[in-house]
Design an enzyme around this catalytic site. Structure first.
Site, PDB file in Angstrom:
ATOM      1  N   CYS A  47      29.822 -11.976  -9.077  1.00 31.42           N
ATOM      2  CA  CYS A  47      30.192 -12.978  -8.072  1.00 31.42           C
ATOM      3  C   CYS A  47      31.408 -12.505  -7.271  1.00 31.42           C
ATOM      4  O   CYS A  47      32.358 -11.959  -7.824  1.00 31.42           O
ATOM      5  CB  CYS A  47      30.492 -14.304  -8.771  1.00 31.42           C
ATOM      6  SG  CYS A  47      30.878 -15.627  -7.608  1.00 31.42           S
ATOM      7  N   CYS A  51      37.628 -16.841  -9.458  1.00 29.36           N
ATOM      8  CA  CYS A  51      38.003 -17.917 -10.388  1.00 29.36           C
ATOM      9  C   CYS A  51      38.533 -17.295 -11.693  1.00 29.36           C
ATOM     10  O   CYS A  51      37.806 -16.551 -12.365  1.00 29.36           O
ATOM     11  CB  CYS A  51      36.806 -18.819 -10.655  1.00 29.36           C
ATOM     12  SG  CYS A  51      35.964 -19.302  -9.125  1.00 29.36           S
ATOM     13  N   CYS A  54      36.597 -17.152 -15.083  1.00 29.44           N
ATOM     14  CA  CYS A  54      35.147 -16.891 -15.093  1.00 29.44           C
ATOM     15  C   CYS A  54      34.799 -15.429 -15.343  1.00 29.44           C
ATOM     16  O   CYS A  54      35.261 -14.529 -14.632  1.00 29.44           O
ATOM     17  CB  CYS A  54      34.544 -17.355 -13.771  1.00 29.44           C
ATOM     18  SG  CYS A  54      32.739 -17.257 -13.779  1.00 29.44           S
ATOM     19  N   CYS A  91      19.487 -27.478 -15.867  1.00 32.43           N
ATOM     20  CA  CYS A  91      20.526 -27.090 -14.907  1.00 32.43           C
ATOM     21  C   CYS A  91      20.493 -25.579 -14.704  1.00 32.43           C
ATOM     22  O   CYS A  91      20.645 -24.830 -15.671  1.00 32.43           O
ATOM     23  CB  CYS A  91      21.912 -27.455 -15.425  1.00 32.43           C
ATOM     24  SG  CYS A  91      22.042 -29.146 -15.950  1.00 32.43           S
ATOM     25  N   CYS A 124      19.054 -30.005 -11.913  1.00 38.91           N
ATOM     26  CA  CYS A 124      20.409 -29.824 -11.399  1.00 38.91           C
ATOM     27  C   CYS A 124      20.573 -28.348 -11.064  1.00 38.91           C
ATOM     28  O   CYS A 124      20.085 -27.489 -11.809  1.00 38.91           O
ATOM     29  CB  CYS A 124      21.407 -30.244 -12.476  1.00 38.91           C
ATOM     30  SG  CYS A 124      23.118 -29.953 -12.022  1.00 38.91           S
ATOM     31  N   CYS A 184      27.380 -33.834  -9.399  1.00 38.62           N
ATOM     32  CA  CYS A 184      27.928 -33.581 -10.729  1.00 38.62           C
ATOM     33  C   CYS A 184      29.225 -32.831 -10.474  1.00 38.62           C
ATOM     34  O   CYS A 184      29.189 -31.694  -9.969  1.00 38.62           O
ATOM     35  CB  CYS A 184      26.932 -32.734 -11.533  1.00 38.62           C
ATOM     36  SG  CYS A 184      27.612 -32.095 -13.072  1.00 38.62           S
ATOM     37  N   ARG A 256      30.072 -35.571 -19.348  1.00 34.44           N
ATOM     38  CA  ARG A 256      29.435 -34.480 -20.089  1.00 34.44           C
ATOM     39  C   ARG A 256      30.477 -33.666 -20.856  1.00 34.44           C
ATOM     40  O   ARG A 256      31.390 -33.105 -20.250  1.00 34.44           O
ATOM     41  CB  ARG A 256      28.715 -33.573 -19.091  1.00 34.44           C
ATOM     42  CG  ARG A 256      27.427 -32.971 -19.585  1.00 34.44           C
ATOM     43  CD  ARG A 256      26.753 -32.124 -18.524  1.00 34.44           C
ATOM     44  NE  ARG A 256      26.369 -32.803 -17.297  1.00 34.44           N
ATOM     45  CZ  ARG A 256      25.362 -33.660 -17.193  1.00 34.44           C
ATOM     46  NH1 ARG A 256      24.639 -33.988 -18.235  1.00 34.44           N
ATOM     47  NH2 ARG A 256      25.070 -34.220 -16.029  1.00 34.44           N
TER      48      ARG A 256
HETATM   49  N1  SAM Z   1      29.254 -20.541  -9.136  1.00 35.23           N
HETATM   50  C1  SAM Z   1      29.116 -21.938  -9.239  1.00 35.23           C
HETATM   51  C2  SAM Z   1      30.380 -22.655  -8.888  1.00 35.23           C
HETATM   52  O1  SAM Z   1      31.442 -22.051  -8.884  1.00 35.23           O
HETATM   53  O2  SAM Z   1      30.308 -23.861  -8.633  1.00 35.23           O
HETATM   54  C3  SAM Z   1      28.627 -22.428 -10.579  1.00 35.23           C
HETATM   55  C4  SAM Z   1      28.940 -21.780 -11.837  1.00 35.23           C
HETATM   56  S1  SAM Z   1      30.491 -22.096 -12.592  1.00 35.23           S
HETATM   57  C5  SAM Z   1      30.195 -21.145 -14.002  1.00 35.23           C
HETATM   58  C6  SAM Z   1      30.477 -23.803 -13.083  1.00 35.23           C
HETATM   59  C7  SAM Z   1      31.664 -24.292 -13.867  1.00 35.23           C
HETATM   60  O3  SAM Z   1      31.661 -23.752 -15.178  1.00 35.23           O
HETATM   61  C8  SAM Z   1      33.044 -23.968 -13.355  1.00 35.23           C
HETATM   62  O4  SAM Z   1      33.408 -24.792 -12.291  1.00 35.23           O
HETATM   63  C9  SAM Z   1      33.901 -24.217 -14.580  1.00 35.23           C
HETATM   64  O5  SAM Z   1      34.305 -25.556 -14.657  1.00 35.23           O
HETATM   65  C10 SAM Z   1      32.940 -23.901 -15.725  1.00 35.23           C
HETATM   66  N2  SAM Z   1      33.313 -22.624 -16.370  1.00 35.23           N
HETATM   67  C11 SAM Z   1      33.161 -21.377 -15.884  1.00 35.23           C
HETATM   68  N3  SAM Z   1      33.642 -20.459 -16.735  1.00 35.23           N
HETATM   69  C12 SAM Z   1      34.134 -21.144 -17.791  1.00 35.23           C
HETATM   70  C13 SAM Z   1      34.780 -20.759 -18.995  1.00 35.23           C
HETATM   71  N4  SAM Z   1      35.057 -19.506 -19.264  1.00 35.23           N
HETATM   72  N5  SAM Z   1      35.119 -21.729 -19.868  1.00 35.23           N
HETATM   73  C14 SAM Z   1      34.847 -23.020 -19.602  1.00 35.23           C
HETATM   74  N6  SAM Z   1      34.250 -23.438 -18.465  1.00 35.23           N
HETATM   75  C15 SAM Z   1      33.902 -22.527 -17.569  1.00 35.23           C
HETATM   76 FE1  SF4 Z   2      31.627 -17.275  -9.074  1.00 36.79          FE
HETATM   77 FE2  SF4 Z   2      32.314 -17.977 -11.573  1.00 36.79          FE
HETATM   78 FE3  SF4 Z   2      33.774 -18.839  -9.509  1.00 36.79          FE
HETATM   79 FE4  SF4 Z   2      31.265 -19.834  -9.877  1.00 36.79          FE
HETATM   80  S1  SF4 Z   2      33.037 -20.086 -11.244  1.00 36.79           S
HETATM   81  S2  SF4 Z   2      32.207 -19.134  -7.940  1.00 36.79           S
HETATM   82  S3  SF4 Z   2      30.257 -17.982 -10.715  1.00 36.79           S
HETATM   83  S4  SF4 Z   2      33.518 -16.677 -10.149  1.00 36.79           S
END
Ligand code: SAM
Ligand code: SF4
Ligand code: DTB
Length: 336
Positions: A47, A51, A54, A91, A124, A184, A256
């Site tokens: 990606c 973040c 992530c 989802c 979702c 959501c 959730r």
């Molecule tokens: N890329 C999309 C976005 O950013 O909306 C969807 C995927 S992202 C993985 C969805 C959510 O997963 C994030 O907003 C975060 O709240 C949660 N998430 C991601 N990585 C995580 C982690 N290591 N531990 C807990 N929650 C996580």
């Molecule tokens: Fe990309 Fe992870 Fe951020 Fe979603 S949460 S935009 S998958 S880096």
């Protein structure tokens, strides 16, 4: 709810807060059932976004193996299995900054959604940023809810993500609501935020019009190679307090209990359900991270005497309350 109201709630003695949230929960969900949702990562890793929590960000050196968009057959196999195992919501997540109409990837995803929605589960998706046209196309393809988290307060967000803004997230949420999909939208604890950041998130989410249909509360799963890999675990009592405040602030939403359950005891999860959580991700994998085994979850729910929810594929998006402004809280967020 205002920040001050949320701060007063959060400061209550633990059992007083739980009593309040449990009452709200009983009033809004008298059957007390738990929704089981299955997650599938349909495009993993690589990606462009940064973040800090992530593992799917291409900016960090992590152990994750990237995968291209899964074929429709592979997704359908998982979706059928989820349906047979009692999930009422499927989802699908993709590690993209966003999607644009007319591109091959968007057409492929729309094609997948059409088939998944024929199975009778709520559908979702979480694909990143959406424009108004893309949102309408997803709604028409059969998406019932779009996951797009704000994650934390607008003040803390730039410490966690710099490649897109809080306003970008709010704009997508507005487009999702205008297209008639449910939203959501939730957050993540354990990303170096303060209690005020958590409550600001709830303040903003609670002023969405309509309020979100579901509010995922994630606890950080520390991912090796990401900037937050060494962050300490969230105090379980703080998680329960956050669930209770979410239940009171967004009374009609499914709250959730999302990422991080592998590090919670059964007793902590039980407290979360008592405080107002009424949905979990079911199956031993989230998108890339671990989740409890389905058998362990079935055992826990049975021990607690908690029943699970039946499917509701015709789920209507919550309706706009015309007595309030229709914007998702830009004014409250102070970002526009
Ligand atoms: N890329 C999309 C976005 O950013 O909306 C969807 C995927 S992202 C993985 C969805 C959510 O997963 C994030 O907003 C975060 O709240 C949660 N998430 C991601 N990585 C995580 C982690 N290591 N531990 C807990 N929650 C996580
Ligand atoms: Fe990309 Fe992870 Fe951020 Fe979603 S949460 S935009 S998958 S880096
Ligand atoms: C959400 O708030 N939590 C889910 C779902 N929405 C897409 C994702 C959790 C991801 C946990 C980290 C991982 O599996 O990589």
């Amino acid at each position: 709810m205002t920040l001050t109201e949320l701060q007063e709630l959060h400061a209550l003695p633990f059992f007083d807060l739980l009593k309040r949230s449990h009452e709200v929960h009983e009033k809004n969900f008298p059957d007390g059932k738990i929704q089981l949702c299955t997650l599938l990562s349909i495009k993993t890793g690589g990606c462009s976004e940064d973040c800090a929590y992530c593992t799917q960000s291409a900016r960090y050196e992590t152990e994750l193996k990237n995968e291209r968009l899964l074929s429709k057959e592979t997704v359908m196999e998982s979706a059928r299995a989820a349906h047979e195992n009692g999930s009422t919501r499927f989802c699908m997540g993709a590690a993209w900054r966003g999607v644009r109409g007319g591109t091959e990837r968007f057409n492929q995803v729309v094609d997948i959604i059409k088939d998944v929605s024929s199975l009778g589960m709520e559908v979702c998706v979480t694909l990143g940023e959406l424009g108004p046209e893309e949102a309408v196309t997803l709604k028409e393809a059969g998406v019932t809810a779009y996951n797009h988290n704000l994650d934390t307060s607008p003040e803390h967000y730039p410490n966690i993500v710099t490649s897109h803004t809080y306003e970008d997230r709010l704009r997508t949420i507005r487009n999702v609501q205008d297209a008639g999909m449910s939203v959501c939208c939730g957050g993540i604890l354990g990303i170096s935020e303060t209690i005020t950041d958590r409550l600001r998130l709830l303040e903003i989410i609670s002023t969405f019009n309509p309020q979100p249909e579901s509010v995922p509360i994630n606890s950080l799963m520390p991912m090796p190679g990401t900037p937050l890999a060494e962050n300490p675990q969230v105090d379980p009592f703080d998680l329960v307090r956050m669930i209770a405040c979410a239940r009171i602030a967004v009374p009609g939403a499914k709250v959730r209990l999302s990422a991080g359950r592998t590090r919670l005891s059964d007793e902590t999860q039980a407290l979360c359900f008592y405080a107002g959580a009424n949905s979990i991700f079911y199956g031993d994998k989230l998108l890339t991270a671990e989740n409890p085994e389905a058998g362990a979850d079935r055992e826990l729910l049975a021990k607690l005497g908690l029943e699970t929810l039946e499917p509701n594929p015709s789920m209507e998006a919550p309706h706009l309350d015309h007595s309030h402004p229709a914007s998702p809280a830009c004014a409250t967020a102070g970002c526009c």
